[in-house]
Design an enzyme around this catalytic site. Structure first.
Site, PDB file in Angstrom:
ATOM      1  N   VAL A   1       0.753  -1.224   0.021  1.00  0.00           N
ATOM      2  CA  VAL A   1       0.009   0.010  -0.117  1.00  0.00           C
ATOM      3  C   VAL A   1       0.815   1.287   0.061  1.00  0.00           C
ATOM      4  CG1 VAL A   1      -1.821   1.352   1.359  1.00  0.00           C
ATOM      5  CG2 VAL A   1      -1.756  -1.164   1.216  1.00  0.00           C
TER       6      VAL A   1
ATOM      7  N   GLY B   1       3.221   2.223  -2.025  1.00  0.00           N
ATOM      8  CA  GLY B   1       4.724   2.161  -2.681  1.00  0.00           C
ATOM      9  C   GLY B   1       5.655   2.495  -1.649  1.00  0.00           C
TER      10      GLY B   1
ATOM     11  N   ILE C   1       5.775   4.754   0.781  1.00  0.00           N
ATOM     12  CA  ILE C   1       5.045   5.528   1.951  1.00  0.00           C
ATOM     13  C   ILE C   1       4.838   4.436   3.070  1.00  0.00           C
ATOM     14  CG2 ILE C   1       3.166   6.855   2.862  1.00  0.00           C
ATOM     15  CD1 ILE C   1       2.150   7.482   0.042  1.00  0.00           C
TER      16      ILE C   1
ATOM     17  N   GLY D   1       7.381   2.520 -15.135  1.00  0.00           N
ATOM     18  CA  GLY D   1       7.397   1.321 -14.065  1.00  0.00           C
ATOM     19  C   GLY D   1       6.390   1.499 -12.980  1.00  0.00           C
TER      20      GLY D   1
ATOM     21  N   GLU E   1       0.670  -1.603 -13.343  1.00  0.00           N
ATOM     22  CA  GLU E   1       0.642  -3.173 -13.168  1.00  0.00           C
ATOM     23  C   GLU E   1       0.883  -3.822 -14.449  1.00  0.00           C
ATOM     24  OE1 GLU E   1       0.000  -4.604 -10.071  1.00  0.00           O
ATOM     25  OE2 GLU E   1       0.108  -2.632  -9.483  1.00  0.00           O
TER      26      GLU E   1
ATOM     27  N   LYS F   1      -5.951  -2.021  -2.106  1.00  0.00           N
ATOM     28  CA  LYS F   1      -5.308  -1.284  -1.131  1.00  0.00           C
ATOM     29  C   LYS F   1      -5.962  -0.841   0.125  1.00  0.00           C
ATOM     30  CE  LYS F   1      -1.478   0.034  -4.245  1.00  0.00           C
ATOM     31  NZ  LYS F   1      -1.201   0.982  -5.559  1.00  0.00           N
TER      32      LYS F   1
HETATM   33  N1  HSE Z   1       0.279   0.112 -10.084  1.00  0.00           N
HETATM   34  C1  HSE Z   1       0.347   0.522  -8.721  1.00  0.00           C
HETATM   35  C2  HSE Z   1       0.445   1.793  -8.987  1.00  0.00           C
HETATM   36  C3  HSE Z   1       1.881   0.191  -8.341  1.00  0.00           C
HETATM   37  O1  HSE Z   1       0.272   2.518 -10.001  1.00  0.00           O
HETATM   38  O2  HSE Z   1       0.034   2.617  -7.989  1.00  0.00           O
HETATM   39  C4  HSE Z   1       1.911   0.514  -6.798  1.00  0.00           C
HETATM   40  O3  HSE Z   1       1.297  -0.509  -6.162  1.00  0.00           O
END
Ligand code: HSE
Length: 323
Positions: free
Chosen positions: A132, A134, A136, A187, A190, A205
């Site tokens: 959840v 990234g 953070i 990047g 998903e 999340k």
């Molecule tokens: N695909 C997700 C996003 C990656 O764009 O937030 C991080 O969970």
């Protein structure tokens, strides 16, 4: 002490970000945790594929049992994504006595109780900070220094890809398709970006945040969810003219007797704290009955921020269990 041996499932964006984080900060990590952390095996589909990072000979494997059943591997990191076979692999690894770290929100949200129960039954840690927000750190505080609170509200921007797309469309006049392509190249997205743009990733999340914050596991499929695919450039421009911005907002309220939750594009006034959260940045707003209002802000997607969270969970296990 001997080095800590880590086996990793998957070597995509998050896997390479984790590997790079551990490598570039090797000295500091060794100094602070008192030992090396070595990724000794990585499960990939194709061991001969050319990749951007060089790993030592013999690290790649295409057999998951080289990790799950290797008694010398202390921690398994699951960053392959998808609900299955990732969930089965994590359960097996814990049954074999391995601590597990994952960034996989879909698997955690779908099997939250089972994954935690198997971890408890096998006296191993199951950590998921990267799942959840990234980079953070929001899950760890909820389960540690904020544990004395009852949470009343969770509000957030929880997906970097869609926030990037909406920001680029609204501020730079970029088309939806071009902005999505950029988010993929950077990047953030998903493997199948449908999960991002349809709001499914955010529902995963929010499900995890509610499970930890409200002690109530709601399946993501039970969260009313609308993505951003129907948000038009005209709607964004119209909102802007009226001093508003459209964001994909996850919201959950716990009144004590009732939980209300949703994921949907929402208009916010420009001076709202979440209106200032742009591009791949995410933010999570929490209200606890003792601490009151809190906001966590940072990069919610991308190999290095997410790798930072995975690596942090590995080091936390080393500090708490393996030193
Ligand atoms: N695909 C997700 C996003 C990656 O764009 O937030 C991080 O969970």
């Amino acid at each position: 002490m001997d080095s800590i041996r880590v086996g990793m499932l998957g070597f995509g964006n998050v896997g390479t970000g984790t590997y790079q984080t551990l490598l570039m900060n090797q000295d500091r990590i060794e100094q602070t945790v008192g030992t090396n952390v070595d990724i000794v095996k990585i499960l990939v589909n194709d061991i001969n594929k050319k990749r951007t990072i060089d790993v030592p000979h013999g690290v790649y494997t295409s057999d998951v049992n080289d990790i799950i059943k290797d008694p010398d591997i202390d921690i398994m990191v699951e960053v392959m994504g998808g609900i299955e076979p990732a969930t089965s692999y994590m359960l097996s690894a814990m049954e074999y006595g391995k601590h597990v770290v994952t960034a996989n929100k879909a698997a955690v949200a779908a099997h939250f109780d089972e994954l935690h129960k198997v971890a408890t039954d096998n006296h191993v840690q199951f950590r998921m900070e990267a799942s959840v927000g990234g980079g953070i750190p929001v899950l760890s505080p909820i389960t540690s220094v904020l544990r004395a609170n009852k949470f009343e509200e969770i509000l957030g921007i929880l997906n970097g890809t869609t926030n990037y797309i909406l920001t680029q469309m609204s501020e730079n006049g970029m088309s939806y398709e071009a902005a999505l392509k950029q988010a993929q190249e950077l990047g953030f997205a998903e493997a199948d970006p449908t999960a991002d743009v349809e709001g499914i990733d955010v529902a995963n999340k929010l499900s995890i945040l509610m499970a930890l914050g409200f002690d109530h596991h709601i399946l993501p499929t039970d969260i009313p969810t609308t993505g951003i695919t129907k948000v038009t450039p005209e709607q964004l421009a119209d909102a802007k003219e009226r001093g508003k911005v459209i964001k994909l907002i996850a919201s959950a309220v716990n009144s004590g007797s009732e939980l209300k939750y949703s994921v949907k594009p929402t208009e916010l006034p420009l001076d709202h704290p979440l209106a200032m959260v742009k591009n791949e940045f995410n933010a999570v707003f929490l209200k606890g009955n003792a601490v009151d209002e809190l906001m966590f802000y940072g990069k919610g997607a991308g190999p290095m921020p997410t790798g930072s969270a995975v690596a942090g969970d590995i080091l936390q296990i080393v500090a708490e269990e393996l030193r």
